[in-house]
Design an enzyme around this catalytic site. Structure first.
Site, PDB file in Angstrom:
ATOM      1  N   PRO A 274     -10.200   5.606  -2.058  1.00  0.00           N
ATOM      2  CA  PRO A 274     -10.145   4.245  -1.525  1.00  0.00           C
ATOM      3  C   PRO A 274      -8.948   3.474  -2.044  1.00  0.00           C
ATOM      4  CG  PRO A 274     -11.646   4.329  -3.378  1.00  0.00           C
ATOM      5  CD  PRO A 274     -11.169   5.741  -3.174  1.00  0.00           C
ATOM      6  N   CYS A 346      15.639 -13.866   8.707  1.00  0.00           N
ATOM      7  CA  CYS A 346      16.313 -13.931  10.003  1.00  0.00           C
ATOM      8  C   CYS A 346      15.808 -12.860  10.958  1.00  0.00           C
ATOM      9  CB  CYS A 346      17.818 -13.803   9.805  1.00  0.00           C
ATOM     10  SG  CYS A 346      18.460 -15.199   8.903  1.00  0.00           S
ATOM     11  N   GLU A 347      14.571 -12.973  11.341  1.00  0.00           N
ATOM     12  CA  GLU A 347      13.928 -12.072  12.306  1.00  0.00           C
ATOM     13  C   GLU A 347      12.863 -12.895  13.018  1.00  0.00           C
ATOM     14  OE1 GLU A 347      14.264  -8.637  12.696  1.00  0.00           O
ATOM     15  OE2 GLU A 347      15.476  -8.164  10.928  1.00  0.00           O
TER      16      GLU A 347
HETATM   17  N1  LLP Z   1      -5.663   8.755   1.112  1.00  0.00           N
HETATM   18  C1  LLP Z   1      -4.608   9.064   1.874  1.00  0.00           C
HETATM   19  C2  LLP Z   1      -4.202  10.464   2.005  1.00  0.00           C
HETATM   20  C3  LLP Z   1      -3.911   8.051   2.542  1.00  0.00           C
HETATM   21  O1  LLP Z   1      -2.882   8.359   3.321  1.00  0.00           O
HETATM   22  C4  LLP Z   1      -4.323   6.708   2.382  1.00  0.00           C
HETATM   23  C5  LLP Z   1      -3.607   5.617   3.042  1.00  0.00           C
HETATM   24  C6  LLP Z   1      -5.418   6.435   1.548  1.00  0.00           C
HETATM   25  C7  LLP Z   1      -6.074   7.494   0.931  1.00  0.00           C
HETATM   26  C8  LLP Z   1      -5.927   5.047   1.293  1.00  0.00           C
HETATM   27  O2  LLP Z   1      -6.388   4.452   2.451  1.00  0.00           O
HETATM   28  P1  LLP Z   1      -7.197   3.070   2.383  1.00  0.00           P
HETATM   29  O3  LLP Z   1      -8.476   3.318   1.645  1.00  0.00           O
HETATM   30  O4  LLP Z   1      -6.356   2.085   1.682  1.00  0.00           O
HETATM   31  O5  LLP Z   1      -7.427   2.699   3.801  1.00  0.00           O
HETATM   32  N2  LLP Z   1       0.092   0.097   5.131  1.00  0.00           N
HETATM   33  C9  LLP Z   1      -1.107   0.186   5.946  1.00  0.00           C
HETATM   34  C10 LLP Z   1      -2.074   1.206   5.432  1.00  0.00           C
HETATM   35  C11 LLP Z   1      -1.468   2.590   5.329  1.00  0.00           C
HETATM   36  C12 LLP Z   1      -2.409   3.558   4.698  1.00  0.00           C
HETATM   37  C13 LLP Z   1      -1.725   4.824   4.365  1.00  0.00           C
HETATM   38  N3  LLP Z   1      -2.573   5.794   3.775  1.00  0.00           N
HETATM   39  C14 LLP Z   1      -1.735  -1.187   6.052  1.00  0.00           C
HETATM   40  O6  LLP Z   1      -1.192  -2.136   5.502  1.00  0.00           O
HETATM   41  O7  LLP Z   1      -2.729  -1.356   6.741  1.00  0.00           O
END
Ligand code: LLP
Length: 417
Positions: A274, A346-347
């Site tokens: 998580p 600036c976007e």
């Molecule tokens: N495990 C793996 C292999 C992952 O690629 C990710 C997230 C996680 C765990 C953790 O996921 P979470 O529990 O945080 O959902 N920047 C994007 C989110 C990209 C997530 C990438 N991978 C946003 O701001 O929504």
């Protein structure tokens, strides 16, 4: 417990008025609540207690050392995706036997560093990577523990940029190809296949896709046993969604209800990764209004925070609640005219919120951008030569600056004349 609540007309983080924090630390500023991080971690571990999972907090969501240290103290392991993240978790003295390493492009250097550190396992995403892990492990005279990341082709019903387990995504290996790899696993004598991994996406608010993916992973494990090792672990990744707006997410117990019986029946050790669930609603971004302007029939609230501080609205059209720090009527949207909350970059894509019913805020007022603890500071940049924000960790009625605001000198430090 709600870490961020209005008391006497001012937003508080735990027992500290946000206005006080902003005047002492300056803006823009990320504020994290220790209590909230701890509560999120405990809620998740309690929900899955019957499966006794290894929790590997996903460092990419918020890799501040203080946050990592706090989680290590709670017993968390770590999910990393780069040598840099490995460096971070080693820096805080994480137990390497709780660290898993994901990502489609691990370099030989990163593999070597992870083997040297003695991490629990790699989540390998291709035969090419397996060959590299095998080669580097042979060089070091060791054997690498590996979980094969499978692509279960499951739709997690989330934004397409954060969908990772559909067959068109670059992540994991389809079952047919993976079966071929497992059949030839002895071609990699310095690799010990100990698990299967399958992260399907992020901000998942329905447990059913996770259950579908887990079912597929276990079926694969039953059918494809490696010749020379045992599959001990099933890693379902992270992705547990949070409320950016009330009522969006379901609690971890709803995921656990579907997943725990299946994993127990399979007799495998469960790993969870998580990120957002732990950090997302444990942090806010404080910003000050620099100007208010009206043009083209619109009201623009120009803040000192921008897409360089929080890129999620620009990148994913993500919704983050925004509200004045000083307010008697939190989130009373009725009667307030619409406004765009924008930054100085600036976007035209530089905005934190669009068309929101906000009160008549003035130059100098403080705004809070909520649910910013995950993928906020972590995705910040120096575009437009903007210095990155400070980060603060609040503990009850005290706080600690856990990353100082960048200076102009910081901006040019790496450049050579
Ligand atoms: N495990 C793996 C292999 C992952 O690629 C990710 C997230 C996680 C765990 C953790 O996921 P979470 O529990 O945080 O959902 N920047 C994007 C989110 C990209 C997530 C990438 N991978 C946003 O701001 O929504």
């Amino acid at each position: 417990m709600d870490a961020f609540s209005y008391r006497g007309g001012c937003l508080n983080c735990d027992d500290l008025p946000a206005a006080e924090l902003a005047s002492q630390v300056g803006t823009p500023c990320y504020v994290y609540s220790r209590a909230a991080i701890e509560q999120q971690y405990r809620t998740l571990t309690d929900a899955f207690a019957e499966a006794d999972p290894l929790i590997c907090y996903s460092v990419k969501a918020n890799g501040n050392l203080a946050v990592l240290e706090l989680l290590r103290g709670l017993g968390s392991g770590f999910d990393i995706v780069s040598g840099g993240e490995l460096f971070r978790v080693r820096h805080i003295g994480a137990d390497p036997s709780t660290v898993v390493f994901a990502g489609v492009g691990k370099t030989d250097r990163e593999i070597r560093e992870a083997l040297d550190a003695g991490i629990l396992m790699f989540n390998a995403e291709s035969s090419s990577e397996l060959a590299a892990i095998n080669r580097v492990a042979a060089d070091l005279g060791t054997t690498a523990r590996v979980a094969l990341r499978l692509n279960p082709d499951v739709d997690p019903q989330t934004h397409h940029y954060i969908t990772t387990g559909k067959k068109e995504n670059k992540f994991g290996i389809d079952f047919e190809t993976a079966a071929g790899i497992v059949a030839r696993i002895t071609d990699y004598p310095h690799v010990r296949l100990v698990g299967y991994h399958g992260h399907i996406g992020s901000q998942v608010t329905d447990p059913k896709p996770h259950a579908e993916s887990l079912g597929k992973l276990i079926e694969f494990a039953n059918q494809c046993a490696p010749a020379n090792s045992e599959i001990e672990y099933i890693n379902i990744g992270g992705g547990f969604g949070i409320d950016y707006q009330p009522g969006q997410a379901v609690p971890p117990s709803a995921f656990a209800k579907l997943l725990v019986p299946v994993i127990r029946e399979a007799g495998k050790k469960l790993i969870l990764e998580p990120g957002r669930y732990i950090a997302g609603n444990s942090g806010i971004l404080l910003t000050r209004v620099v100007h208010v302007k009206r043009s083209g029939g619109r009201r623009f609230i120009v803040c000192d925070a921008a897409m360089t501080d929080l890129i999620r609205p620009s990148l994913y059209d993500a919704y983050h609640a925004v509200w004045p720090v000083l307010s008697d009527a939190p989130f009373e949207e009725n009667g307030c005219g619409p406004a765009d909350v924008v930054g100085p970059v600036c976007e035209s894509g530089d905005f934190l919120a669009k068309g929101r019913h906000l009160p008549d805020v003035q130059q100098g007022d403080l705004l809070a951008v909520f649910s910013a603890g995950a993928y906020g500071f972590a995705m910040s940049s120096n575009y437009n030569a903007r210095t990155r924000a400070a980060e603060v960790l609040v503990d009850g009625d005290t706080y600690r600056v856990v990353r100082r605001r960048e200076s102009y000198e910081d901006l040019i430090q790496q450049e050579l004349p």
